[in-house]
Design an enzyme around this catalytic site. Sequence first.
Site, PDB file in Angstrom:
ATOM      1  N   ASP A  34     -11.695   8.712  34.725  1.00  0.00           N
ATOM      2  CA  ASP A  34     -13.087   9.161  34.772  1.00  0.00           C
ATOM      3  C   ASP A  34     -13.231  10.378  33.868  1.00  0.00           C
ATOM      4  O   ASP A  34     -12.242  10.894  33.342  1.00  0.00           O
ATOM      5  CB  ASP A  34     -13.521   9.503  36.205  1.00  0.00           C
ATOM      6  CG  ASP A  34     -12.523  10.401  36.902  1.00  0.00           C
ATOM      7  OD1 ASP A  34     -11.968  11.309  36.254  1.00  0.00           O
ATOM      8  OD2 ASP A  34     -12.299  10.210  38.115  1.00  0.00           O
TER       9      ASP A  34
ATOM     10  N   ASP B  28     -14.735  14.238  33.480  1.00  0.00           N
ATOM     11  CA  ASP B  28     -15.283  15.420  34.136  1.00  0.00           C
ATOM     12  C   ASP B  28     -15.809  16.364  33.061  1.00  0.00           C
ATOM     13  O   ASP B  28     -15.204  16.513  32.004  1.00  0.00           O
ATOM     14  CB  ASP B  28     -14.195  16.141  34.943  1.00  0.00           C
ATOM     15  CG  ASP B  28     -13.582  15.235  36.000  1.00  0.00           C
ATOM     16  OD1 ASP B  28     -14.349  14.682  36.809  1.00  0.00           O
ATOM     17  OD2 ASP B  28     -12.348  15.059  35.999  1.00  0.00           O
TER      18      ASP B  28
ATOM     19  N   ASP C 150      -5.729  23.841  38.092  1.00  0.00           N
ATOM     20  CA  ASP C 150      -4.415  23.717  38.724  1.00  0.00           C
ATOM     21  C   ASP C 150      -3.230  23.726  37.753  1.00  0.00           C
ATOM     22  O   ASP C 150      -2.326  24.542  37.879  1.00  0.00           O
ATOM     23  CB  ASP C 150      -4.351  22.495  39.663  1.00  0.00           C
ATOM     24  CG  ASP C 150      -4.861  21.208  39.043  1.00  0.00           C
ATOM     25  OD1 ASP C 150      -5.196  21.202  37.828  1.00  0.00           O
ATOM     26  OD2 ASP C 150      -4.919  20.189  39.755  1.00  0.00           O
TER      27      ASP C 150
HETATM   28  P1  ATP Z   1      -7.564  12.052  37.666  1.00  0.00           P
HETATM   29  O1  ATP Z   1      -9.074  12.091  37.712  1.00  0.00           O
HETATM   30  O2  ATP Z   1      -7.003  11.270  36.538  1.00  0.00           O
HETATM   31  O3  ATP Z   1      -6.939  11.764  38.955  1.00  0.00           O
HETATM   32  P2  ATP Z   1      -7.922  14.843  37.121  1.00  0.00           P
HETATM   33  O4  ATP Z   1      -6.979  15.859  36.559  1.00  0.00           O
HETATM   34  O5  ATP Z   1      -9.161  14.577  36.352  1.00  0.00           O
HETATM   35  O6  ATP Z   1      -7.068  13.554  37.337  1.00  0.00           O
HETATM   36  P3  ATP Z   1      -9.683  15.483  39.279  1.00  0.00           P
HETATM   37  O7  ATP Z   1      -9.394  15.485  40.736  1.00  0.00           O
HETATM   38  O8  ATP Z   1     -10.665  14.543  38.723  1.00  0.00           O
HETATM   39  O9  ATP Z   1      -8.269  15.294  38.583  1.00  0.00           O
HETATM   40  O10 ATP Z   1     -10.070  16.973  38.917  1.00  0.00           O
HETATM   41  C1  ATP Z   1     -10.603  17.329  37.650  1.00  0.00           C
HETATM   42  C2  ATP Z   1     -10.047  18.672  37.221  1.00  0.00           C
HETATM   43  O11 ATP Z   1     -10.425  19.689  38.153  1.00  0.00           O
HETATM   44  C3  ATP Z   1      -8.530  18.766  37.161  1.00  0.00           C
HETATM   45  O12 ATP Z   1      -8.016  18.276  35.954  1.00  0.00           O
HETATM   46  C4  ATP Z   1      -8.295  20.245  37.325  1.00  0.00           C
HETATM   47  O13 ATP Z   1      -8.529  20.918  36.123  1.00  0.00           O
HETATM   48  C5  ATP Z   1      -9.380  20.637  38.311  1.00  0.00           C
HETATM   49  N1  ATP Z   1      -8.902  20.577  39.709  1.00  0.00           N
HETATM   50  C6  ATP Z   1      -8.981  19.542  40.555  1.00  0.00           C
HETATM   51  N2  ATP Z   1      -8.474  19.819  41.746  1.00  0.00           N
HETATM   52  C7  ATP Z   1      -8.043  21.088  41.681  1.00  0.00           C
HETATM   53  C8  ATP Z   1      -7.412  21.991  42.601  1.00  0.00           C
HETATM   54  N3  ATP Z   1      -7.114  21.602  43.839  1.00  0.00           N
HETATM   55  N4  ATP Z   1      -7.140  23.244  42.175  1.00  0.00           N
HETATM   56  C9  ATP Z   1      -7.456  23.643  40.927  1.00  0.00           C
HETATM   57  N5  ATP Z   1      -8.024  22.844  40.021  1.00  0.00           N
HETATM   58  C10 ATP Z   1      -8.324  21.589  40.377  1.00  0.00           C
HETATM   59 MG    MG Z   2     -10.785  13.321  36.914  1.00  0.00          MG
END
Ligand code: ATP
Ligand code: MG
Length: 441
Positions: A63, A65, A142
Amino acid sequence: MSDEVINTAGSPRIIARPEHVISRVNISESALKVLYRLKSSGYEAYLVGGGVRDLLLGREPKDFDIATDAHPEEVAGLFRNSRLIGRRFKLVHVRFGREIIEVATFRSGHEEKGTDETHAEDGMILRDNVYGNLEQDAWRRDFTINSLYYSVKDFSVVDYTSGMEDLEAGVLRVIGDAEQRYIEDPVRMLRAVRFAAKLGFRIHKDSEKPIFELSERLESVPPARLFDEILKLFMSGYAVATYELLRHYDVFRHLFPMTDDCLAEAENHFPHTMILRGLENTDARIAEGKPVTPAFLFAVLLWEPVHSRAKRLQGEGLSEIQALQQAGDEVVSLQALHIAVPKRFSLQSREIWAFQARLKRRNGKRAARLVEMSRFRAAYDFLLLRIESGEDEYKALGDWWTEFQESDEVTRGSMASEAPSVGGKKRRRRRRRKTDNTSSD
Ligand code: ATP
Ligand code: MG
């Protein structure tokens, strides 16, 4: 190189358009629309997180963001197809058909650590909704590889945290002090494991060491949030690798304590094999684009505690089906203290377990009735999984059901009439009778 201390002050590294592989053709049109609309309305707008990370790795993002300096209400004002949502913090979801683009306002991190009402006594972040600028937003994320920003102003990638280097080195590294960041939000430990498994990255030693000491803190994460994380851990196509890492870091036991106890006690390798086989199936199905259900996943992950409890209850005089039902109820309610599995799934898991006893009663009209039931297929698959994992005594039963399903009505009729009645002894070979009426299950 990757062991260097991260420089937290100063200006970001800008990776200009010709020096990275991100191309607009790989970004969803919806995400581009949102980025351009924000930009033309005078706001900053970046693609960030998994979308940028995965594009840089040549993978297809799950997805997209977006991060912006526009406040949620302002974002919502720009898109008719949008919705303000707010679980842990306020976000805007912009919907295009089935695709949802998540837009978050820059937030500042945790500089005020432990000193104000945004932290609980144990250091967990309670409120995380203080707006900030791009730089602050980069530092509160994170992992370094999740903190890369793709700009639609000049198509460069903005990197405050040396994420690009870590990405190239295959290193997953927590931004800032890992111990403190895990304490603030223990789910980050699960995210570390998830990304390491999915990307095949190694967790930097400074980021992995505290996991061994802090995994217990997962027990204070709200069970509803853990349910969401469990689905991401086990239903994204990398369940086997994820499970092995969860066990390696001794995190698994804080998620599934009853299962973990059984794994520790197991004399043979059976429960472990069953889980691995089940997760392999899940990964294979996802790779083939087939659907997977949390109900089956939880049925697999919790089977061993259910199975051993049911055996004990049978020893106390309950019938096999009663024992499986009662054990299922108990295990589901104890597990709910850790992970909030919605009822519609746990109900199905319980049906799959109880069905294991019903599959043995297949004489007369029973078999034809069972095959028509909605939970039959999952229960049959579950039985095959048990057999594959070493419960050889059910081989004949599994084969019988396979044949039954493949047979025409006439053959089905004769198979069913030759099947043993429950507790009955008629016309079975000795081995089969033992299988059908065994009370050692
Ligand atoms: P995917 O969507 O492929 O599972 P993602 O890295 O995009 O991985 P998301 O949960 O969509 O994960 O979160 C988007 C972004 O928000 C992350 O890449 C990170 O930068 C930030 N993020 C998400 N959760 C946390 C957290 N618990 N603490 C700090 N930053 C976070
Ligand atoms: Mg994501």
